[in-house]
Write an enzyme that holds these catalytic residues in place. Structure first.
Site, short mmCIF file in Angstrom:
data_model
loop_
_atom_site.label_atom_id
_atom_site.label_comp_id
_atom_site.label_asym_id
_atom_site.label_seq_id
_atom_site.Cartn_x
_atom_site.Cartn_y
_atom_site.Cartn_z
N HIS A 260 0.73 -1.00 0.08
CA HIS A 260 0.19 -0.03 0.33
C HIS A 260 1.25 1.61 -0.45
O HIS A 260 0.55 2.72 -0.14
CB HIS A 260 -1.09 0.45 1.41
N ASP A 333 -4.79 -5.74 -8.14
CA ASP A 333 -5.53 -5.30 -6.59
C ASP A 333 -5.30 -3.71 -7.48
O ASP A 333 -5.37 -2.63 -8.28
CB ASP A 333 -3.34 -5.22 -5.55
#
Length: 614
Positions: A260, A333
């Site tokens: 992330h 993702d």
């Protein structure tokens, strides 16, 4: 029955330690694969689409399941994406069950082509579909059941194998049942694609983002339970199944960087990848999984250029398509994560992902920009229009397979009849109790039945301020047996608050008959590799040094024992949900048996497969 997914030869030492018979390990019953195929509706729909509309099928922005008035700016934006931009689907995040279903129905009504909706339901529909807490009273507004995380399911399965001598059907049933319940509740909410199971092998205890989301550290355990979950989730096909998604391909387990925030790099050899990371993904493909999600990290043995797997043709096309023979949806993702954005930027990342072989681009910076980027990539010769056609066809074929061309709306009146029903709640409770894992009990504290009702029990909860339910259900369960229970809450991450008075807590522990310390910390995204706050760890160490003999309950990161290796009693509860808090309290009190086994190794302290039974 297909051949066993759990290969006996590779896990023989673990099975021997559990007292199991390897030849009895086999997968659960097969389920129909979501293999895209041609159909008149698909052909007809595709034939009437422009290149831009086909590109739009590949773009799925995010929405929350919150209330939005018809003229609110947030709703108008979603409506534009569905009606004008013709996006292929959405990823739905947190919200109450009814609001999620109502919002998704509203979006379906304004979209010319049925929308395909995905969500992260890693621990059941309750992973997203809950009403949250009403402040300042912290009233739980309810919702779908939240199952224990995957690692807890792994602990429960190993416990069942040990108790039954290797009955794989009984041990895998919990994963299958969770998948089936999640599909029933997800489809009732209008969600079609579950971005689960996590098939990363958590072979790095310092992993800051996978941790308990993985079934464990043994690739064959992950493969076996993951395949059972896939079959349960997809069991009823268009009549009530969801599309399962294996993630994060080709493996996010052996990292110590959170994708992330930055780009992780996996430096394992191809031989190691074949024997560890890729084992669960091969099993999922063999089980007929409908989708695979990509990893925003570099895997140098597969692509020496250092490109993230999401943007790598050798990984997505060469390995996944050509070598593993996967024919379903390749889903990225989230495209707004730093693992792809920092180096490449939004437009370049989108075009590289399409060129690499991705079919669906989740959560881009903006939907319109991503659609423009896909079309521009064709004009620039980075890939052909036929490449876009192939992805659009796969997406439309899944919509057809799920029956969305015939019925795209859900009945709001039926949500309450399915979501959070008593059978699913009971299943989640059973999973939680079976997952409790007693790693250490040097002074035979557990069960606490030897104590009388008037015993002085101190329960210390160490948690972040935003963790509203932390300690509540655990202490309430204990108080039924010990009315004089003393409860203490230690808030560890609020800079505006004075430092916790650990000296006062040490004095309180000195006068208690039993001190229980619950640490509510999972993998930490804001402090990589931190298993618990340093001051809290020092407090527990001082308790042990003073002869208090504390029992530590890990409501999250099971590797916490590495920070407090001297504690005499250590119970792993795997997570801090109220369900797992109650399960932990019942385990300590002797109200429920303790049978869980570690599906990981706690380095230097506890072996994979270990655990005390009570």
């Amino acid at each position: 029955m297909s051949s066993p997914i759990w290969k006996a030869a590779t896990v023989a030492p673990l099975l021997a330690a559990l007292g199991c018979a390897p030849q009895r390990l086999a997968p659960s019953d097969a389920a129909p694969p979501y293999t895209p195929h041609s159909a008149p509706w698909v052909d007809r729909t595709l034939a009437h689409m422009t290149l831009r509309q086909k590109a739009a099928q590949m773009v799925w922005p995010r929405t929350f399941g919150d209330y939005a008035a018809a003229d609110a700016a947030a709703w108008r934006q979603l409506e534009r994406e569905a009606r004008e931009d013709s996006v292929g689907g959405f990823i739905i995040s947190v919200g109450s069950p009814i609001e999620i279903a109502a919002k998704l129905d509203a979006l379906q009504r304004v979209s010319a082509v049925p929308l395909l909706v995905g969500a992260d339901l890693e621990a059941g529909a309750g992973f997203r579909a809950r009403g949250g807490y009403y402040l300042p009273n912290a009233i739980d507004l309810g919702g779908a059941p939240l199952f224990p995380p995957n690692m807890a399911i792994g602990a429960a399965a190993l416990g069942t194998l040990a108790a039954t001598g290797g009955d794989s059907a009984a041990a895998a049933r919990l994963a299958w049942d969770e998948g089936r319940a999640t599909a029933q509740e997800g489809r009732a909410l209008g969600i079609h694609v579950n971005f689960a199971p996590v098939l990363d092998v958590n072979n790095n205890p310092a992993n800051p983002v996978i941790n308990t989301r993985s079934y464990g550290a043994d690739p064959h355990l992950v493969a076996w339970l993951g395949a059972a979950y896939v079959r349960g989730l997809q069991a009823e096909g268009a009549s009530g199944g969801m599309v399962a998604t294996a993630k994060h391909f080709p493996g996010h387990g052996d990292t110590d960087v959170n994708s992330h925030f930055a780009l992780p790099v996996v430096g394992a050899s191809r031989a190691r990848l074949d024997s560890v990371e890729l084992v669960p993904f091969r099993a999922a493909v063999n089980a007929g999984i409908g989708a695979v999600m990509t990893f925003h990290g570099a895997v140098t043995a597969l692509d020496s250029t250092g490109v993230p797997a999401t943007l790598s043709a050798p990984v997505l096309t060469g390995l996944l398509r050509n070598q593993l023979h996967f024919h379903g949806l390749v889903v990225s993702d989230a495209m707004d994560m730093r693992g792809v954005l920092d180096k490449y930027g939004a437009v370049e990342a989108v075009q590289r992902a399409v060129a690499a072989g991705a079919d669906v681009l989740l959560q881009p910076d903006t939907a319109r920009q991503a659609i423009d980027a896909i079309v521009a990539g064709v004009a620039a010769g980075r890939y052909t229009a036929a490449r876009v056609d192939s992805s659009a066809r796969r997406i439309l074929a899944i919509k057809h397979a799920l029956g969305l061309d015939r019925r795209r709306l859900v009945a709001l009146d039926s949500v309450r009849a399915v979501v959070g029903d008593s059978a699913h709640e009971a299943l989640a409770r059973d999973a939680g109790e079976r997952a409790m894992t007693l790693v250490r009990d040097s002074f035979a504290l557990v069960p606490m039945r030897r104590l009388n009702a008037g015993a002085r029990v101190l329960s210390v909860t160490i948690a972040r301020r935003y963790d509203l339910p932390a300690g509540g259900a655990f202490d309430a369960e204990l108080a039924h047996v010990f009315p004089a229970l003393r409860r203490e809450l230690v808030v560890v991450d609020d800079a505006a608050q004075a430092a916790p008075d650990y000296a006062r807590l040490l004095r309180a522990a000195d006068s208690a008959d039993v001190t229980l310390v619950g640490v509510y910390a999972t993998q930490s995204w804001d402090a990589p590799n931190a298993r618990a706050p340093r001051a809290a760890v020092e407090f527990v160490r001082q308790l042990a040094a003073r002869g208090v003999r504390p029992a530590v309950i890990a409501f999250g990161n099971p590797y916490l024992l590495q920070d407090v290796p001297a504690v005499p009693a250590y119970l792993v509860a795997w997570g801090g949900s109220p369900l797992l808090q109650r399960a932990a309290a019942r385990a300590l009190l002797g109200a429920a048996p303790i049978t869980g086994r570690l599906p990981i190794e706690i380095p230097g302290l506890a072996a994979l497969g270990s655990g005390l039974t009570r």
